[in-house]
Each structure stands twice: as C-alpha cells, then as structure tokens.
Design a protein around this motif. Structure first.
Motif, PDB file in Angstrom:
ATOM      1  N   LEU A 173       0.468   7.637 -11.874  1.00 27.17           N
ATOM      2  CA  LEU A 173       1.765   8.289 -11.719  1.00 27.17           C
ATOM      3  C   LEU A 173       2.030   8.648 -10.255  1.00 27.17           C
ATOM      4  O   LEU A 173       3.137   8.446  -9.750  1.00 27.17           O
ATOM      5  N   GLU A 174       1.025   9.161  -9.568  1.00 28.38           N
ATOM      6  CA  GLU A 174       1.201   9.538  -8.162  1.00 28.38           C
ATOM      7  C   GLU A 174       1.524   8.328  -7.286  1.00 28.38           C
ATOM      8  O   GLU A 174       2.327   8.433  -6.358  1.00 28.38           O
ATOM      9  N   ALA A 175       0.931   7.178  -7.597  1.00 31.46           N
ATOM     10  CA  ALA A 175       1.272   5.959  -6.858  1.00 31.46           C
ATOM     11  C   ALA A 175       2.741   5.607  -7.079  1.00 31.46           C
ATOM     12  O   ALA A 175       3.449   5.239  -6.137  1.00 31.46           O
ATOM     13  N   TRP A 188       1.020  15.481  -7.663  1.00 31.41           N
ATOM     14  CA  TRP A 188       1.899  16.103  -8.646  1.00 31.41           C
ATOM     15  C   TRP A 188       1.141  16.508  -9.902  1.00 31.41           C
ATOM     16  O   TRP A 188       1.687  16.475 -10.990  1.00 31.41           O
ATOM     17  N   ARG A 189      -0.102  16.870  -9.797  1.00 31.88           N
ATOM     18  CA  ARG A 189      -0.941  17.147 -10.962  1.00 31.88           C
ATOM     19  C   ARG A 189      -0.773  18.555 -11.486  1.00 31.88           C
ATOM     20  O   ARG A 189      -0.518  19.452 -10.704  1.00 31.88           O
ATOM     21  N   PRO A 190      -1.009  18.769 -12.740  1.00 31.98           N
ATOM     22  CA  PRO A 190      -1.171  17.806 -13.840  1.00 31.98           C
ATOM     23  C   PRO A 190       0.182  17.456 -14.458  1.00 31.98           C
ATOM     24  O   PRO A 190       1.030  18.326 -14.644  1.00 31.98           O
ATOM     25  N   ARG A 191       0.380  16.197 -14.779  1.00 29.71           N
ATOM     26  CA  ARG A 191       1.633  15.721 -15.361  1.00 29.71           C
ATOM     27  C   ARG A 191       1.425  14.836 -16.591  1.00 29.71           C
ATOM     28  O   ARG A 191       2.354  14.654 -17.357  1.00 29.71           O
ATOM     29  N   ALA A 213       0.834  -1.197   0.000  1.00 34.15           N
ATOM     30  CA  ALA A 213       0.000   0.000   0.000  1.00 34.15           C
ATOM     31  C   ALA A 213       0.872   1.252   0.000  1.00 34.15           C
ATOM     32  O   ALA A 213       1.902   1.305   0.673  1.00 34.15           O
ATOM     33  N   VAL A 214       0.440   2.229  -0.778  1.00 32.99           N
ATOM     34  CA  VAL A 214       1.145   3.504  -0.874  1.00 32.99           C
ATOM     35  C   VAL A 214       0.201   4.606  -0.411  1.00 32.99           C
ATOM     36  O   VAL A 214      -0.950   4.662  -0.833  1.00 32.99           O
ATOM     37  N   GLU A 215       0.706   5.455   0.444  1.00 33.08           N
ATOM     38  CA  GLU A 215      -0.050   6.640   0.846  1.00 33.08           C
ATOM     39  C   GLU A 215       0.376   7.798  -0.035  1.00 33.08           C
ATOM     40  O   GLU A 215       1.573   7.988  -0.275  1.00 33.08           O
TER      41      GLU A 215
END
Length: 141
Positions: free
Chosen positions: A99-101, A86-89, A79-81
C-alpha cells in the motif's frame, strides 16, 4: 502508460500458470502498457516469496530463473521512495509495504488477489484496489 503496484500474489499466480489474468498482466508489463512501481522492500519480498521451495516446485522454475525474471521486472519498473509511512491501514501487516508503494508512487491501481486485506485503505487515497481480472479489463483497452 499506467503505473501500478503488483502485490506478490499476482506474481505468484502469473508464474504458476501462463493462463489467466495475472500472466496477462505480466504480458502488459513486458509490452510497456503497465509500469510496475517498486520499492526495495517490495522487490525483496518478491524475491523471498518466489524463491521458497514450495513456490519453485509449483512453478517448475529454478532460483536463477527467478533472479532473471526479477531483474527484467526491475528494469521495466519505476522505483518509488517511501517518504511517509501510512501504517496501520491494512488487515495484514505484510501488505502495508504494498500500500505504501502505491500511495507514495501515486499509482493508478494496486493489483492483488487479496482485495479484502486492503479494505478501504486504497480508496482512502484514491487508489483502486483491483483483482487481476478487473485490472486486465481496465488496462487492456
């Protein structure tokens, strides 16, 4: 063990055909060569897409089979918190959560059939964005 983020497109391809790189990557997950990084949002995305009627028909699976598959996938995942967005990318707003994960989980790679949608976003963070066949060559060895 390498930690990776699997885009939904990889799971769709793996469940539609037992042949090919996407299915082989799921095999590497089952054999604990790869550890998928997941967020709650990403798991919900997997569930939503994989249970669409057209997907179930194409896969020849039932909704309860998908539940079991996703439970097994989640059990073998980390699990990733999300601490920072980092939007928008990406070209596709729906890919931002993927991407954020990868960024927040410090993934070894983000694996997708839609490499173009991620543009240079992964390389901006030192995360290779790989097609399943390329990832298979990289992680199978």
């Amino acid at each position: 063990m390498s930690r990776v983020v699997l885009d939904t497109s990889v799971l769709v391809a793996a469940l539609r055909s037992r042949q090919g790189a996407s299915a082989a990557l799921i095999g590497l997950v089952a054999h604990r060569v790869l550890t998928p990084l997941v967020t709650t949002t990403l798991l919900l995305e997997y569930d939503d897409v994989l249970k669409r009627p057209e997907q179930l028909t194409a896969m020849g699976k039932a909704s309860d089979w998908i539940d079991g598959f996703l439970s097994a996938l989640a059990a073998g995942s980390e699990a990733v918190e999300i601490h920072y967005r980092w939007r928008p990318r990406t070209r596709d707003p729906g890919d931002e959560m993927v991407l954020e994960a990868a960024i927040n989980g410090q993934a070894s790679a983000l694996i997708t059939h839609n490499v173009r949608d991620f543009g240079v976003a992964g390389s901006d963070f030192g995360i290779p964005v790989l097609r399943p066949a390329d990832a298979l060559r990289r992680f199978r060895a």
